[in-house]
Design a protein around this motif. Structure first.
Motif, PDB file in Angstrom:
ATOM      1  N   THR A 354       0.913  -0.989  -0.067  1.00 36.79           N
ATOM      2  CA  THR A 354       0.090   0.049  -0.081  1.00 36.79           C
ATOM      3  C   THR A 354       0.824   1.299  -0.069  1.00 36.79           C
ATOM      4  OG1 THR A 354      -1.656  -1.137   1.267  1.00 36.79           O
ATOM      5  CG2 THR A 354      -1.998   1.112   1.108  1.00 36.79           C
ATOM      6  N   LEU A 403      -4.670   3.774   8.121  1.00 35.31           N
ATOM      7  CA  LEU A 403      -5.395   3.848   6.663  1.00 35.31           C
ATOM      8  C   LEU A 403      -6.595   4.584   6.775  1.00 35.31           C
ATOM      9  CD1 LEU A 403      -4.715   0.122   5.163  1.00 35.31           C
ATOM     10  CD2 LEU A 403      -3.639   2.272   4.955  1.00 35.31           C
ATOM     11  N   GLU A 406      -5.796   8.183   6.862  1.00 35.28           N
ATOM     12  CA  GLU A 406      -5.144   8.878   5.522  1.00 35.28           C
ATOM     13  C   GLU A 406      -6.021   8.803   4.432  1.00 35.28           C
ATOM     14  OE1 GLU A 406      -1.793   9.737   4.707  1.00 35.28           O
ATOM     15  OE2 GLU A 406      -1.949   9.896   6.928  1.00 35.28           O
ATOM     16  N   TYR A 407      -6.921   7.906   4.505  1.00 39.87           N
ATOM     17  CA  TYR A 407      -8.169   7.924   3.356  1.00 39.87           C
ATOM     18  C   TYR A 407      -9.238   8.451   3.745  1.00 39.87           C
ATOM     19  CZ  TYR A 407      -4.319   5.190   0.902  1.00 39.87           C
ATOM     20  OH  TYR A 407      -3.049   4.570   0.329  1.00 39.87           O
ATOM     21  N   ARG A 408      -9.461   9.295   4.669  1.00 44.08           N
ATOM     22  CA  ARG A 408     -10.568   9.754   5.415  1.00 44.08           C
ATOM     23  C   ARG A 408     -11.680  10.657   4.290  1.00 44.08           C
ATOM     24  NH1 ARG A 408      -6.406  12.443   7.024  1.00 44.08           N
ATOM     25  NH2 ARG A 408      -6.492  14.645   7.198  1.00 44.08           N
ATOM     26  N   GLU A 409     -10.784  11.491   3.841  1.00 42.69           N
ATOM     27  CA  GLU A 409     -11.490  12.288   2.538  1.00 42.69           C
ATOM     28  C   GLU A 409     -12.101  11.494   1.575  1.00 42.69           C
ATOM     29  OE1 GLU A 409      -8.671  15.181   1.205  1.00 42.69           O
ATOM     30  OE2 GLU A 409      -8.395  16.262   3.132  1.00 42.69           O
ATOM     31  N   GLU A 410     -11.399  10.267   1.051  1.00 40.56           N
ATOM     32  CA  GLU A 410     -11.853   9.289  -0.037  1.00 40.56           C
ATOM     33  C   GLU A 410     -13.167   8.801   0.445  1.00 40.56           C
ATOM     34  OE1 GLU A 410      -8.979   7.002  -1.603  1.00 40.56           O
ATOM     35  OE2 GLU A 410      -7.516   8.450  -2.002  1.00 40.56           O
ATOM     36  N   ASN A 411     -13.273   8.141   1.838  1.00 34.35           N
ATOM     37  CA  ASN A 411     -14.184   7.361   2.380  1.00 34.35           C
ATOM     38  C   ASN A 411     -15.243   8.324   2.469  1.00 34.35           C
ATOM     39  OD1 ASN A 411     -12.480   5.326   2.617  1.00 34.35           O
ATOM     40  ND2 ASN A 411     -11.751   5.615   4.884  1.00 34.35           N
TER      41      ASN A 411
END
Length: 415
Positions: A354, A403, A406-411
């Motif tokens: 990743t 993770l 780090e990917y909170r905006e995409e989620n």
């Protein structure tokens, strides 16, 4: 600044060890008897027990509570359209003057105005709110006295062993526990209850908890709610952390992790906790800091670990995790400390192939989130004050949490 001669002489005389006033100073500390002084120990225990019995007799009994209710009803100011019995301050004062001395101590002016803050009736209270408050207060005092009987010398606090004795003796009164508790599970139930109370009230690891803190914490109230038979409601889950289902859930998680069934957890077994994404570096440190037996964790140590992982927003949990992260026991985390634990995250990133963030960027982001008083050090107080403590700690110790952050905006965009 120098004192005038007459004041200087007077000041010096106060500290003259031969001054006659020293003979009149009363004793302000009576040391507890030594272990070998059996007679004084027995006398102290007996005196403490008699004092508590006197305190119990001062509590309101059923007759006193009935009298209180009748008197409040007698002085009701008006009844609302919804049949709520209301009382204004003048009538409350008249009621106070008619009850017995024990009730009068509790029906204070301060109580009326304290309850008025949450009243929905202008200038008046429901008499049932007054009565219920007195009932809760009497129950709280009663249980505080009951706890005090397990404090032999009246020090004001209980050890784990003292609290274990109290819980064991209380179980027969807890209908929801007594009726379904298997004898072989009793010690695990008691252990779970005691460790939870100590985890939340003794996060500084003093190995004792003040009785007043136990009585006022809300945890004791949860336990005592189990005295009543449960009201069957299919849709509502029992949220009492001391209920049998709740305690069994914790114990079963421990058994599920114990793959070799030796009654202990190895580091490898604990690595499967939760989603199995706690980093190996964090687990190594946990086993260094926590009490272990030949390198394995017993049920008591697991309970502290479990409560910390499941309640990360709580102050005791942050204390627990911070103590593990503070590798040099300095009382603060530095960039080097963050780097040390980020290595565990980085190893998982490589294993899962990743793409990760650069450590420098993560370090800067953490310091920006926390905004510590010292720009080079993050203390526990800094983490708590930031309101981001649980997030910062989680992304340093758990790969999945890292993770998710780090990917909170995409989620959020995918929701």
């Amino acid at each position: 600044m120098e004192l005038l001669p007459e004041f200087s002489d007077a000041f010096a005389s106060l500290y003259d060890k031969d001054h006659p006033s020293y003979e009149q100073i009363p004793t302000f500390f009576d040391p507890p008897p030594k272990p070998e002084d059996k007679l004084r120990q027995l006398l102290r225990r007996e005196a403490h027990s008699l004092f508590l019995q006197d305190q119990t007799e001062e509590l309101l009994n059923t007759d006193d509570l009935n009298e209180l209710w009748i008197t409040l009803e007698k002085h009701v100011t008006e009844t609302s359209k919804s049949n709520r019995q209301l009382i204004k301050f003048e009538d409350y004062s008249r009621a106070t003057s008619e009850v017995n001395a024990k009730c009068r101590k509790l029906l204070t002016v301060a109580l009326f105005f304290e309850l008025m803050v949450t009243s929905n009736f202008h200038g008046m209270l429901e008499i049932v709110s007054i009565y219920n408050h007195i009932m809760r207060r009497v129950s709280l005092i009663h249980e505080r006295i009951a706890l005090s009987f397990y404090d032999d010398f009246g020090h004001g606090y209980l050890s784990e062993n003292d609290l274990e004795s109290y819980i064991t003796d209380t179980i027969p009164k807890l209908a929801q526990i007594r009726d379904c508790l298997q004898p072989s599970f009793e010690r695990f139930y008691v252990c779970t209850v005691v460790k939870k109370i100590f985890f939340f009230l003794d996060h500084l690891h003093m190995r004792r908890v003040r009785i007043k803190d136990i009585a006022s914490s809300g945890l004791l109230l949860k336990l005592l709610k189990l005295r009543d038979k449960p009201i069957v409601k299919r849709a509502k889950k029992n949220d009492n952390c001391f209920s049998m289902p709740a305690v069994l859930e914790v114990y079963e998680k421990y058994l599920d992790l114990d793959k070799d069934h030796d009654g202990m957890l190895s580091k490898k077994e604990l690595s499967k906790y939760g989603s199995g994404s706690l980093t190996s570096i964090f687990l190594d440190r946990a086993f260094e800091v926590c009490r272990t037996y030949n390198g394995d964790m017993d049920y008591k140590s697991f309970l502290d670990f479990y409560f910390a992982m499941e309640n990360r927003k709580s102050l005791p949990s942050m204390h627990y995790i911070f103590r593990i992260l503070d590798i040099n026991q300095q009382g603060y985390l530095t960039a080097q400390t963050l780097r040390y634990f980020y290595d565990g995250i980085e190893a998982r990133l490589k294993t899962s192939k990743t793409e990760g963030v650069k450590f420098q960027d993560l370090k800067d982001e953490i310091f920006d989130m926390v905004r510590p008083r010292d720009p080079l050090k993050i203390t526990l107080k800094d983490l708590i004050n930031s309101g981001q403590g649980d997030t910062v700690l989680s992304i340093l110790i758990e790969f999945d949490k890292f993770l998710a952050y780090e990917y909170r905006e995409e989620n959020l965009q995918n929701v």
